[in-house]
Design a protein around this motif. Sequence first.
Motif, mmCIF file in Angstrom:
data_model
loop_
_atom_site.group_PDB
_atom_site.id
_atom_site.type_symbol
_atom_site.label_atom_id
_atom_site.label_comp_id
_atom_site.label_asym_id
_atom_site.label_seq_id
_atom_site.Cartn_x
_atom_site.Cartn_y
_atom_site.Cartn_z
ATOM 1 N N TYR A 178 3.102 -2.641 -29.120
ATOM 2 C CA TYR A 178 3.832 -3.107 -27.936
ATOM 3 C C TYR A 178 4.780 -2.031 -27.409
ATOM 4 C CZ TYR A 178 6.422 -6.672 -25.200
ATOM 5 O OH TYR A 178 7.008 -7.421 -24.200
ATOM 6 N N TYR A 179 5.385 -1.250 -28.308
ATOM 7 C CA TYR A 179 6.420 -0.278 -27.951
ATOM 8 C C TYR A 179 5.856 1.120 -27.719
ATOM 9 C CZ TYR A 179 11.298 1.396 -28.103
ATOM 10 O OH TYR A 179 12.534 1.914 -27.787
ATOM 11 N N ASP A 180 4.635 1.367 -28.173
ATOM 12 C CA ASP A 180 4.037 2.699 -28.107
ATOM 13 C C ASP A 180 3.905 3.253 -26.695
ATOM 14 O OD1 ASP A 180 2.685 4.903 -29.671
ATOM 15 O OD2 ASP A 180 1.016 4.353 -28.360
ATOM 16 N N PRO A 181 3.562 2.448 -25.664
ATOM 17 C CA PRO A 181 3.450 3.015 -24.312
ATOM 18 C C PRO A 181 4.719 3.708 -23.837
ATOM 19 C CG PRO A 181 2.462 0.840 -24.372
ATOM 20 C CD PRO A 181 3.148 1.035 -25.689
ATOM 21 N N LEU A 182 5.888 3.143 -24.169
ATOM 22 C CA LEU A 182 7.148 3.776 -23.763
ATOM 23 C C LEU A 182 7.336 5.104 -24.469
ATOM 24 C CD1 LEU A 182 9.932 3.912 -22.457
ATOM 25 C CD2 LEU A 182 10.794 2.474 -24.319
ATOM 26 N N LEU A 183 7.123 5.144 -25.781
ATOM 27 C CA LEU A 183 7.316 6.379 -26.541
ATOM 28 C C LEU A 183 6.380 7.480 -26.044
ATOM 29 C CD1 LEU A 183 7.642 4.921 -30.167
ATOM 30 C CD2 LEU A 183 9.474 5.503 -28.569
ATOM 31 N N CYS A 184 5.140 7.112 -25.753
ATOM 32 C CA CYS A 184 4.164 8.103 -25.269
ATOM 33 C C CYS A 184 4.537 8.619 -23.883
ATOM 34 C CB CYS A 184 2.764 7.488 -25.239
ATOM 35 S SG CYS A 184 2.062 7.170 -26.870
ATOM 36 N N GLU A 185 5.004 7.723 -23.021
ATOM 37 C CA GLU A 185 5.384 8.135 -21.667
ATOM 38 C C GLU A 185 6.581 9.082 -21.704
ATOM 39 O OE1 GLU A 185 5.600 8.600 -17.583
ATOM 40 O OE2 GLU A 185 3.981 7.799 -18.841
ATOM 41 N N VAL A 186 7.572 8.767 -22.503
ATOM 42 C CA VAL A 186 8.753 9.631 -22.599
ATOM 43 C C VAL A 186 8.368 11.000 -23.158
ATOM 44 C CG1 VAL A 186 10.965 9.950 -23.777
ATOM 45 C CG2 VAL A 186 10.404 7.735 -22.771
ATOM 46 N N ILE B 293 15.483 10.037 -19.403
ATOM 47 C CA ILE B 293 14.810 9.284 -20.467
ATOM 48 C C ILE B 293 15.229 7.822 -20.432
ATOM 49 C CG2 ILE B 293 14.693 8.982 -22.980
ATOM 50 C CD1 ILE B 293 14.827 12.026 -23.254
ATOM 51 N N LEU B 294 16.532 7.586 -20.289
ATOM 52 C CA LEU B 294 17.037 6.211 -20.282
ATOM 53 C C LEU B 294 16.576 5.449 -19.040
ATOM 54 C CD1 LEU B 294 20.679 6.707 -21.620
ATOM 55 C CD2 LEU B 294 18.647 5.939 -22.851
ATOM 56 N N LYS B 295 16.375 6.150 -17.942
ATOM 57 C CA LYS B 295 15.858 5.500 -16.735
ATOM 58 C C LYS B 295 14.439 4.988 -16.980
ATOM 59 C CE LYS B 295 15.220 6.219 -11.759
ATOM 60 N NZ LYS B 295 15.339 7.204 -10.639
ATOM 61 N N ILE B 296 13.635 5.806 -17.651
ATOM 62 C CA ILE B 296 12.272 5.377 -17.987
ATOM 63 C C ILE B 296 12.314 4.202 -18.963
ATOM 64 C CG2 ILE B 296 10.093 6.095 -19.049
ATOM 65 C CD1 ILE B 296 10.789 8.971 -18.199
ATOM 66 N N ALA B 297 13.180 4.313 -19.991
ATOM 67 C CA ALA B 297 13.297 3.260 -21.004
ATOM 68 C C ALA B 297 13.770 1.951 -20.391
ATOM 69 C CB ALA B 297 14.244 3.706 -22.110
#
Length: 291
Positions: A193-201, A257-261
């Motif tokens: 569930y969380y992997d898409p965010l980590l990969c995008e960042v 980074i925080l904006k993306i998160a």
Amino acid sequence: MLKHLNIINQSIFHAFICVCIDLGIIPDAWKKATVYLIPKPKPFFVSLTNTRPITLLETPRKAFISLLNKRLNAMIKQHNVLRGHQFAALPGNSTFEPLRIINEILQDANKSNNELWLLSQDLGKAYDRVNIFMLEKAMSRLKISSSFTRIITSLFKNRTNQVITTYGLTDPYEVIIGIDQEEVISPLLWYIYYDPLLCEVESRKLGYTINTPSISLNDNPSDHFNQVEEDSLTISSIAFMNDTQWLAPNKPNLESILKIADSFYRLTDIQVNKEKSSLLLRKKILDKSKL
């Protein structure tokens, strides 16, 4: 109890599990659970936030999901499907790796006199806020079969809980969102569930960069001198379950980074526990004589 079943009952249970896999469904009885509220080491003050709820699930269900979790874990680990820097859920992972990486980054920043911004975030009630629709999309992103996804997501649809109290069980109530804290596969589902965010960042290359020398052997055996080259590695995030460290070489990069998160958090209804957030900052020392 399950380990000591006789041969006949083992065969019946095995056949039942096979039917569940073939049909892609689980019994409705497995969707009913009871919750026990364990008090935290602080005054209660009649607030549920001062308790740690534990969900008690059917044992045959946990045995069945444990089997699926073991198979999925092995496939994901073998093919390196999850690319985000998450160091939990998969076999062989531990807290040692993220601690070692952070320590190396801190040492590099001090040695190279680099600026470093490190923000630690804790995601509150992470499992409870998982959106099942978005979980299905995350599993589809990894090309997990629709039948497997249907079985897993059916665990968390149309389910009810009852709370154990001093006066007995409460009336059943419907659980709208979230995955069970005590479900065997929940840590892996959170990783997915969380992997898409980590990969995008990580793909944005906004993180802290470590430069390390590497030695390449010379093709000429008579030449004793090897060529020294420099490799670089940029790390933007390190996560262990619901704890995430965002790393950046300056304030603008950390804000990006925080904006993306934050965008991902709004989309998936993830909530940051701001009381547990902390920022570590190392500023570059202009007077090198103080190093």
